[in-house]
Design a protein around this motif. Structure first.
Motif, PDB file in Angstrom:
ATOM      1  N   GLU A 393       0.838  -1.204   0.000  1.00 58.12           N
ATOM      2  CA  GLU A 393       0.000   0.000   0.000  1.00 58.12           C
ATOM      3  C   GLU A 393       0.871   1.251   0.000  1.00 58.12           C
ATOM      4  O   GLU A 393       1.929   1.294   0.641  1.00 58.12           O
ATOM      5  CB  GLU A 393      -0.907   0.017   1.235  1.00 58.12           C
ATOM      6  N   SER A 394       0.412   2.295  -0.687  1.00 60.85           N
ATOM      7  CA  SER A 394       1.142   3.562  -0.707  1.00 60.85           C
ATOM      8  C   SER A 394       1.129   4.202   0.667  1.00 60.85           C
ATOM      9  O   SER A 394       0.113   4.171   1.380  1.00 60.85           O
ATOM     10  CB  SER A 394       0.511   4.531  -1.718  1.00 60.85           C
ATOM     11  N   HIS A 395       2.254   4.783   1.059  1.00 63.49           N
ATOM     12  CA  HIS A 395       2.305   5.539   2.300  1.00 63.49           C
ATOM     13  C   HIS A 395       1.419   6.772   2.169  1.00 63.49           C
ATOM     14  O   HIS A 395       1.262   7.334   1.076  1.00 63.49           O
ATOM     15  CB  HIS A 395       3.750   5.953   2.593  1.00 63.49           C
ATOM     16  N   GLU A 396       0.855   7.221   3.271  1.00 65.14           N
ATOM     17  CA  GLU A 396      -0.123   8.309   3.219  1.00 65.14           C
ATOM     18  C   GLU A 396       0.443   9.592   2.634  1.00 65.14           C
ATOM     19  O   GLU A 396      -0.300  10.383   2.041  1.00 65.14           O
ATOM     20  CB  GLU A 396      -0.687   8.585   4.627  1.00 65.14           C
ATOM     21  N   VAL A 397       1.746   9.860   2.783  1.00 66.24           N
ATOM     22  CA  VAL A 397       2.297  11.109   2.247  1.00 66.24           C
ATOM     23  C   VAL A 397       2.722  10.969   0.790  1.00 66.24           C
ATOM     24  O   VAL A 397       3.180  11.948   0.180  1.00 66.24           O
ATOM     25  CB  VAL A 397       3.484  11.618   3.090  1.00 66.24           C
ATOM     26  N   ALA A 398       2.601   9.775   0.215  1.00 71.08           N
ATOM     27  CA  ALA A 398       3.021   9.568  -1.175  1.00 71.08           C
ATOM     28  C   ALA A 398       1.882   9.071  -2.052  1.00 71.08           C
ATOM     29  O   ALA A 398       2.118   8.584  -3.155  1.00 71.08           O
ATOM     30  CB  ALA A 398       4.183   8.567  -1.219  1.00 71.08           C
ATOM     31  N   ARG A 399       0.643   9.221  -1.584  1.00 72.53           N
ATOM     32  CA  ARG A 399      -0.488   8.698  -2.352  1.00 72.53           C
ATOM     33  C   ARG A 399      -0.755   9.469  -3.631  1.00 72.53           C
ATOM     34  O   ARG A 399      -1.417   8.964  -4.543  1.00 72.53           O
ATOM     35  CB  ARG A 399      -1.736   8.676  -1.467  1.00 72.53           C
ATOM     36  N   GLY A 400      -0.254  10.693  -3.702  1.00 67.51           N
ATOM     37  CA  GLY A 400      -0.440  11.461  -4.927  1.00 67.51           C
ATOM     38  C   GLY A 400       0.539  11.110  -6.021  1.00 67.51           C
ATOM     39  O   GLY A 400       0.423  11.605  -7.142  1.00 67.51           O
ATOM     40  N   PHE A 401       1.503  10.226  -5.734  1.00 68.90           N
ATOM     41  CA  PHE A 401       2.576   9.938  -6.683  1.00 68.90           C
ATOM     42  C   PHE A 401       2.323   8.659  -7.476  1.00 68.90           C
ATOM     43  O   PHE A 401       3.252   8.014  -7.945  1.00 68.90           O
ATOM     44  CB  PHE A 401       3.916   9.811  -5.944  1.00 68.90           C
ATOM     45  N   ARG A 402       1.061   8.299  -7.637  1.00 65.82           N
ATOM     46  CA  ARG A 402       0.746   7.066  -8.350  1.00 65.82           C
ATOM     47  C   ARG A 402       0.961   7.229  -9.857  1.00 65.82           C
ATOM     48  O   ARG A 402       0.767   8.302 -10.431  1.00 65.82           O
ATOM     49  CB  ARG A 402      -0.700   6.656  -8.067  1.00 65.82           C
ATOM     50  N   LEU A 403       1.325   6.135 -10.474  1.00 69.82           N
ATOM     51  CA  LEU A 403       1.626   6.142 -11.902  1.00 69.82           C
ATOM     52  C   LEU A 403       0.393   6.424 -12.748  1.00 69.82           C
ATOM     53  O   LEU A 403       0.477   7.082 -13.794  1.00 69.82           O
ATOM     54  CB  LEU A 403       2.242   4.783 -12.285  1.00 69.82           C
ATOM     55  N   ASN A 404      -0.773   5.975 -12.300  1.00 66.61           N
ATOM     56  CA  ASN A 404      -1.970   6.108 -13.138  1.00 66.61           C
ATOM     57  C   ASN A 404      -2.546   7.514 -13.144  1.00 66.61           C
ATOM     58  O   ASN A 404      -3.570   7.758 -13.785  1.00 66.61           O
ATOM     59  CB  ASN A 404      -3.037   5.099 -12.709  1.00 66.61           C
ATOM     60  N   ARG A 405      -1.912   8.456 -12.434  1.00 65.99           N
ATOM     61  CA  ARG A 405      -2.466   9.817 -12.456  1.00 65.99           C
ATOM     62  C   ARG A 405      -2.386  10.449 -13.844  1.00 65.99           C
ATOM     63  O   ARG A 405      -3.150  11.375 -14.168  1.00 65.99           O
ATOM     64  CB  ARG A 405      -1.751  10.704 -11.440  1.00 65.99           C
ATOM     65  N   PHE A 406      -1.496   9.951 -14.675  1.00 63.49           N
ATOM     66  CA  PHE A 406      -1.388  10.481 -16.034  1.00 63.49           C
ATOM     67  C   PHE A 406      -2.511   9.949 -16.922  1.00 63.49           C
ATOM     68  O   PHE A 406      -2.742  10.470 -18.008  1.00 63.49           O
ATOM     69  CB  PHE A 406      -0.016  10.130 -16.622  1.00 63.49           C
ATOM     70  N   GLU A 407      -3.204   8.923 -16.466  1.00 65.07           N
ATOM     71  CA  GLU A 407      -4.407   8.441 -17.147  1.00 65.07           C
ATOM     72  C   GLU A 407      -5.660   9.095 -16.592  1.00 65.07           C
ATOM     73  O   GLU A 407      -6.596   9.425 -17.342  1.00 65.07           O
ATOM     74  CB  GLU A 407      -4.529   6.920 -17.000  1.00 65.07           C
ATOM     75  N   THR A 408      -5.697   9.280 -15.277  1.00 66.89           N
ATOM     76  CA  THR A 408      -6.909   9.794 -14.633  1.00 66.89           C
ATOM     77  C   THR A 408      -6.987  11.315 -14.609  1.00 66.89           C
ATOM     78  O   THR A 408      -8.050  11.880 -14.371  1.00 66.89           O
ATOM     79  CB  THR A 408      -6.988   9.276 -13.185  1.00 66.89           C
ATOM     80  N   GLY A 409      -5.827  11.985 -14.800  1.00 64.77           N
ATOM     81  CA  GLY A 409      -5.815  13.445 -14.776  1.00 64.77           C
ATOM     82  C   GLY A 409      -5.575  14.060 -13.412  1.00 64.77           C
ATOM     83  O   GLY A 409      -5.667  15.276 -13.258  1.00 64.77           O
ATOM     84  N   HIS A 410      -5.244  13.243 -12.401  1.00 63.77           N
ATOM     85  CA  HIS A 410      -4.978  13.764 -11.058  1.00 63.77           C
ATOM     86  C   HIS A 410      -3.506  14.182 -10.949  1.00 63.77           C
ATOM     87  O   HIS A 410      -2.716  13.589 -10.211  1.00 63.77           O
ATOM     88  CB  HIS A 410      -5.309  12.705 -10.001  1.00 63.77           C
TER      89      HIS A 410
END
Length: 424
Positions: A393-410
């Motif tokens: 699981e992603s650490h709470e302070v690194a949850r914004g650094f997911r790879l799929n954000r470039f697909e979802t737009g986040h």
């Protein structure tokens, strides 16, 4: 054989004094030089700051010690040993702000944690602004920093002059309106950070294997099985790719195409001078940042070279551009001789923020895309990557650094410069 730092037992002032009197004959290697085993629970590709810190925290925080760090050259021979050493937590966007805040807290206890002097110096960072619009932007950034629990003070022109009297305040083209002062920001000795984490990981049982280049990643049925190296095949249930500017090349071994481009960032150091610059200073009307090292050299840098490359060197037009920015800000630095310059390979993402995530291949993890923020992130990157590898699981302070954000737009576009890699 790769580079070895030397130490026997622990470090202390008394020990250093005793060795000095006895001819420094009692030091022994700070870490082992083991041969690779046939298999490990986890393999980390890349022996830079992020890879070594990940290995250390996997062992320290999660008790996973059957780990190998594979480095194609010598430990700390990449970007961690060739950067401008700045440590800060002055980010604005949620997602980045809490991550770098966490990293700065780790920096502040790092020397005690590792029992190793990484020369962390909280000398203060001042970001200058040169227009009303920049003042407003830095006021917002400062408020975000304070809300995150970090420090920030907005200085007017007189406040900057009291702290930095040697700047060119009469420059008609780039007038200094003020600055954002981040007192807990500063610098650290880059290669000492790598050595400290290497020594700590080794003492916890991690194998640090130098001169071992990964040439392939074994994947079968959607799961990683291990890696191929110049020193033979190594099986592993988990594999982490933490190779900075080589991320795209290494990921391609597993059939992946990452949203990163590799660019060159140059840095420079002058001959040693008497102490004259007490802070880290960032020029707001040109990407220029400067500090003075413990040895007296002025360490500074600027923009990327703006073209994709894997060469660890830059071009002369960017050298001229950086020198011009420095002279516009503080003409007093014009006389020192520049001793050397170097280039680091920067893995740039489309939004300027990093990636710490699992991949679509079971057991394969990626830590990359650090842009300009790699060195200051070393402790938190390792902390969060280790958490991800150990728990899934992603650490709470690194949850914004997911790879799929470039697909979802986040996206986390900290600089607000759009989706061009080279603009971040």
């Amino acid at each position: 054989m790769g580079f070895k730092h030397w130490n026997a037992g622990g470090y202390s002032g008394l020990r250093v004094l005793a060795e000095g009197l006895l001819g420094n004959k009692g030091w022994t290697p700070a870490w082992r030089d083991p041969a690779p085993k046939d298999s490990y629970d986890a393999v980390i590709i890349g022996g830079g700051g992020h890879g070594l810190s990940t290995a250390y925290y996997l062992a320290k925080n999660h008790g996973l010690t059957n780990i190998a760090v594979l480095e194609k050259g010598y430990l700390g021979g990449g970007n961690v040993g060739r950067n401008t050493t700045i440590v800060r937590a002055n980010y604005f966007l949620p997602g980045n702000s809490e991550f770098y805040s966490h990293s700065l807290k780790l920096w502040e206890g790092l020397e005690q944690e590792l029992n190793y002097n990484v020369m962390h110096s909280q000398r203060g960072l001042i970001n200058l602004f040169h227009s009303d619009g920049q003042r407003d932007a830095f006021a917002r950034r400062g408020n975000a920093m304070v809300n995150q629990g970090d420090d920030a003070v907005l200085l007017d022109r007189a406040g900057v002059r009291r702290m930095l009297p040697y700047l060119d305040f009469d420059n008609a083209r780039f007038p200094i309106y003020g600055g954002l002062y981040h007192a807990r920001g500063g610098t650290a000795r880059h290669d000492a950070v790598a050595w400290g984490y290497a020594r700590g990981a080794d003492r916890l049982g991690v194998d640090l294997i130098q001169n071992c280049e990964v040439t392939g990643i074994d994947v079968e049925g959607g799961r990683v099985l291990g890696v191929q190296t110049t020193r033979g095949a190594i099986k592993a249930r988990k594999v982490a790719m933490i190779v900075a500017g080589r991320s795209g090349q290494v990921a391609a071994m597993a059939g992946m195409r990452l949203p990163v481009e590799s660019h060159i960032l140059q840095a420079f150091v002058t001959e040693g001078l008497k102490p004259c610059i007490d802070h880290v200073i960032s020029f707001g009307m040109g990407h220029f940042y400067i500090s003075q090292s413990d040895k007296g050299g002025l360490v500074f840098g600027g923009d990327l070279d703006f073209y994709a490359s894997y060469a660890q060197r830059g071009n002369l037009p960017m050298v001229e551009h950086v020198m011009e920015a420095g002279m516009a800000l503080m003409p007093m630095i014009g006389r020192p001789k520049v001793l050397r310059s170097w280039g680091g390979i920067m893995d740039m993402t489309p939004d300027g923020s990093p990636i710490i995530d699992k991949t679509h291949i079971d057991g394969l993890f990626i830590d990359c895309g650090w842009n300009y923020g790699g060195f200051k992130a070393v402790p938190a990157s390792g902390w969060c990557m280790a958490h991800l590898m150990a728990t899934g699981e992603s650490h709470e302070v690194a949850r914004g650094f997911r790879l799929n954000r470039f697909e979802t737009g986040h996206l986390l576009d900290e600089e607000g410069t759009g989706s061009q890699h080279n603009l971040h």
